[in-house]
Design a protein around this motif. Structure first.
Motif, short mmCIF file in Angstrom:
data_model
loop_
_atom_site.label_atom_id
_atom_site.label_comp_id
_atom_site.label_asym_id
_atom_site.label_seq_id
_atom_site.Cartn_x
_atom_site.Cartn_y
_atom_site.Cartn_z
N GLU A 62 0.86 -1.18 0.00
CA GLU A 62 0.00 0.00 0.00
C GLU A 62 0.90 1.24 0.00
O GLU A 62 1.78 1.37 0.85
CB GLU A 62 -0.92 0.03 1.23
CG GLU A 62 -2.02 -1.04 1.20
CD GLU A 62 -2.95 -0.90 2.40
OE1 GLU A 62 -2.48 -0.45 3.44
OE2 GLU A 62 -4.14 -1.23 2.25
N GLU A 63 0.64 2.11 -0.97
CA GLU A 63 1.46 3.33 -1.02
C GLU A 63 0.95 4.37 -0.02
O GLU A 63 1.72 5.14 0.55
CB GLU A 63 1.43 3.91 -2.45
CG GLU A 63 2.46 5.01 -2.68
CD GLU A 63 2.50 5.42 -4.14
OE1 GLU A 63 3.57 5.31 -4.76
OE2 GLU A 63 1.43 5.82 -4.69
N SER A 64 -0.36 4.40 0.19
CA SER A 64 -0.93 5.27 1.21
C SER A 64 -1.83 4.42 2.10
O SER A 64 -2.17 3.29 1.76
CB SER A 64 -1.74 6.41 0.54
OG SER A 64 -2.80 5.85 -0.24
N SER A 65 -2.25 4.94 3.20
CA SER A 65 -2.98 4.18 4.21
C SER A 65 -4.30 3.62 3.66
O SER A 65 -5.10 4.36 3.08
CB SER A 65 -3.25 5.07 5.42
OG SER A 65 -4.04 4.38 6.37
N ASP A 66 -4.43 2.30 3.77
CA ASP A 66 -5.67 1.59 3.47
C ASP A 66 -6.18 1.85 2.05
O ASP A 66 -7.39 1.96 1.81
CB ASP A 66 -6.76 1.96 4.48
CG ASP A 66 -7.88 0.93 4.52
OD1 ASP A 66 -7.58 -0.27 4.21
OD2 ASP A 66 -9.01 1.29 4.84
N GLU A 67 -5.26 1.99 1.07
CA GLU A 67 -5.73 2.18 -0.30
C GLU A 67 -6.05 0.85 -0.98
O GLU A 67 -6.63 0.83 -2.07
CB GLU A 67 -4.69 2.94 -1.12
CG GLU A 67 -3.44 2.14 -1.41
CD GLU A 67 -2.51 2.84 -2.40
OE1 GLU A 67 -2.90 3.88 -2.94
OE2 GLU A 67 -1.41 2.32 -2.62
N ASP A 68 -5.64 -0.25 -0.37
CA ASP A 68 -5.97 -1.61 -0.88
C ASP A 68 -5.53 -1.79 -2.32
O ASP A 68 -6.31 -2.21 -3.19
CB ASP A 68 -7.48 -1.86 -0.76
CG ASP A 68 -7.95 -1.87 0.69
OD1 ASP A 68 -7.14 -2.29 1.56
OD2 ASP A 68 -9.10 -1.49 0.95
N LYS A 69 -4.28 -1.46 -2.60
CA LYS A 69 -3.74 -1.64 -3.94
C LYS A 69 -2.34 -2.24 -3.85
O LYS A 69 -1.63 -2.04 -2.87
CB LYS A 69 -3.69 -0.31 -4.70
CG LYS A 69 -5.04 0.29 -5.02
CD LYS A 69 -4.88 1.59 -5.82
CE LYS A 69 -6.26 2.16 -6.19
NZ LYS A 69 -6.14 3.40 -7.01
N ARG A 71 1.20 -2.11 -6.05
CA ARG A 71 1.85 -1.33 -7.10
C ARG A 71 3.15 -2.02 -7.51
O ARG A 71 3.89 -2.51 -6.66
CB ARG A 71 2.11 0.09 -6.62
CG ARG A 71 0.84 0.85 -6.23
CD ARG A 71 1.12 2.23 -5.68
NE ARG A 71 -0.10 2.92 -5.32
CZ ARG A 71 -0.86 3.61 -6.16
NH1 ARG A 71 -0.47 3.73 -7.43
NH2 ARG A 71 -1.96 4.20 -5.75
N ASP A 117 -6.06 -3.48 -8.14
CA ASP A 117 -7.04 -3.28 -7.08
C ASP A 117 -8.20 -4.22 -7.33
O ASP A 117 -8.09 -5.17 -8.11
CB ASP A 117 -7.47 -1.81 -7.01
CG ASP A 117 -8.09 -1.33 -8.31
OD1 ASP A 117 -8.42 -2.20 -9.17
OD2 ASP A 117 -8.25 -0.11 -8.48
#
Length: 579
Positions: free
Chosen positions: A505-512, A514, A526
């Motif tokens: 996750e690149e940011s908090s809780d983005e669920d992706k 990369r 995603d």
């Protein structure tokens, strides 16, 4: 054709496999040969016939001067003898017609047949009993009928003439009621068992092993000793009665009679004792008697074993065997006697009483097995004894180890020293005491331990030292299947300069997820699928587009029935393909 040989018979021994036997004489017809198979053991002769049955045969070489072969359907056994004998039919088949042609072949065949019959008759004469050419006998005839000749023998009378007479026979020794040997006609035996004691029997028909002397089909009683003994006993009783009556006439005579009666009684008792002894004693024999047995019976075994006694179920030696006597002599040695005297003390007897308990005997039985004895012999070597002595010298160290290592269902709480070991049988783990607490000793089955430096490859079962905040300093086994899971709370897998990586996750809780290579993000995954973020990339989606989506420098492939609930905007350098 001439007949140049006098041979009219051939004889062979069977072997169980050969079926073809040659004959070395001429026959004019396949029926002019007699085939006899003799059983060697009994001498019984069986005349076989031409045919295809198991006991039949075929003939080859009919009319050949050199003979031919008899071929059996079943090979004669090695217990049989084969006799091939010419047997010409005694008929005259040549019919001569007055003034008719006289073929030489017909006359020669008639002469050959006559000569064949003469040769066969001569062969029978050669097998006959006859007196010599210079000897004389008035008559070779006898007029005794078949009934009168039965079970008798051919003999010569006082004038040297042939006669039929009865000789007693050949004595073959003692026999039990059931014979243990085979006998032939005119053999004589004496009974040894009580019911036939001293009776004399003569064999009237060949008697196989196991035939009873009382079987009148094979044996005839010629001396009834049992009846004679009974009669003698009765006569003795009558004499005793007469003696008693005579004693009434005279006191003196009575006294004499009484003495005589006592003597007779003693004789009777002696006879009874003798009879009892004869019933109990079976005499000398080469093997154990098997009939008319009572407990206490005796017999002398002639193989050197000596006197044996019957226990009621088996014959036992009365005297020790030579090997047993050797052992007895060994025990009688003064040194052994002295040792036994030492064992006979009160203390030793008490100790042996302790050893004689059921548990000790069972333990000694376990120790007496060949494997244990072998192991004890192994332990008895000088090297092992030396090692055991060393162990005995270091028993204090062994006791110290016993204080250091324990097995318990829970961790010990007393008598603790740093370095102590315990096997916790509840959790099934081995632990060591670090001076303040018990620490678990984990099992390691890895083939390779990977260090903390960078690694170019990780194989199944490699060990990795994990030093993140959740598992600081823990040593974990990694496999290809659990590699990512084994990272604990790490958010990326990256190379050493972090320009190529997979980000959770690149940011908090983005669920992706990369995917970057060379410092550039190439794709994003995603819940809608995978979107490639570089020119010419494709975004693949199978079912729905739930949110507003704008394509820029992207291609989209929609597969199957697709539901679009948001807005799909197709921007520059983008293409949508629906399949």
């Amino acid at each position: 054709m001439t007949i140049s040989t006098t041979i009219i018979k051939n004889s062979y021994s069977g072997d169980g496999s050969n079926t073809t036997f040659t004959y070395g004489f001429k026959i004019a017809d396949e029926d002019f040969i007699e085939v006899i198979v003799k059983t060697n053991a009994t001498g019984a002769e069986s005349v076989r016939s031409i045919g295809t049955g198991s006991t039949n045969y075929a003939v080859t070489g009919v009319g050949e001067a050199s003979g031919g072969s008899v071929i059996f359907v079943t090979a004669p056994t090695n217990l049989e003898t084969v006799v091939l004998r010419r047997s010409t039919t005694q008929t005259q088949a040549l019919d001569l017609i007055e003034n008719d042609n006289l073929p030489a072949n017909s006359i020669e065949n008639a002469f050959d047949k006559n000569l064949s019959i003469i040769q066969e008759l001569q062969e029978q004469i050669d097998r006959s009993i006859k007196i010599s050419r210079a000897n004389t006998m008035t008559s070779t005839e006898f007029t005794v009928s078949a009934t009168d000749r039965a079970n008798k023998i051919l003999a010569f009378d006082a004038s040297g003439e042939i006669s039929v007479t009865q000789e007693l026979g050949t004595f073959k020794g003692n026999s039990a009621t059931t014979t243990t040997a085979a006998y032939v006609v005119r053999d004589i035996v004496k009974g040894t068992t009580t019911a036939q004691l001293n009776n004399i029997y003569i064999c009237i028909q060949a008697s196989p092993v196991g035939t009873a002397l009382t079987n009148t089909s094979y044996w005839t009683l010629i001396v009834d000793a049992v009846s004679a003994a009974s009669s003698a006993t009765a006569a003795a009783a009558s004499a005793s009665t007469a003696s008693t009556q005579a004693s009434n006439a005279s006191t003196s005579a009575s006294t004499a009679s009484t003495k005589a009666s006592e003597a007779a009684t003693s004789a009777t008792n002696a006879a009874t004792t003798l009879t009892t002894f004869q019933r109990q004693y079976h005499g000398a024999a080469s093997s154990d008697p098997s009939s008319n047995l009572d407990a206490g019976d005796l017999y002398y075994k002639t193989d050197g074993s000596g006197l044996k006694v019957y226990t009621g179920s088996a014959w036992e030696d009365i005297k020790p065997t030579s090997s047993e006597q050797t052992n007895i002599n060994a025990l009688a040695a003064s040194a052994v006697v002295a040792d036994m005297a030492l064992l006979a003390t009160t203390d030793v007897i008490a100790d042996m009483a302790l050893l004689a308990t059921t548990d000790v005997i069972a333990d000694m039985a376990l120790l007496a097995t060949s494997d244990v004895i072998s192991d004890l012999n192994t332990l008895a070597t000088s090297a092992i004894v030396t090692d055991l002595d060393a162990v005995a010298d270091n028993i204090a160290a062994v006791n110290s180890f016993a204080d250091r290592y324990r097995v318990a269902s829970s961790d010990p709480t007393s008598s603790l020293n740093e370095g102590d070991l315990v096997y916790n049988s509840t959790s099934n783990v081995l632990k060591f005491y670090n001076g303040s607490a018990w620490e678990t000793i984990s099992t390691v089955n890895a083939a390779t331990i990977t260090g903390q430096t960078a690694e170019t490859s990780i194989a199944d079962d490699d060990l990795i030292l994990v030093s993140d905040t959740s598992a600081s300093g823990a040593l974990k086994k990694m496999t290809k299947a659990n590699f990512v899971t084994g990272l604990g709370s790490a958010s990326s897998i990256a190379d050493t300069d972090s320009d190529t990586q997979i980000q959770v996750e690149e940011s908090s809780d983005e669920d992706k997820l990369r995917f970057d290579t060379g410092g550039t993000e190439r794709a994003v995954m995603d819940s809608n699928g995978i979107a490639l973020t570089t020119n010419g990339g494709s975004f693949i989606h199978h079912n729905t587009i739930a949110n507003d989506t704008t394509l820029a420098n992207q291609n989209m492939l929609l597969v199957g029935s697709v539901g679009i609930t948001g807005t799909l905007t197709i921007g520059s350098n983008s293409t949508v393909v629906v399949i």
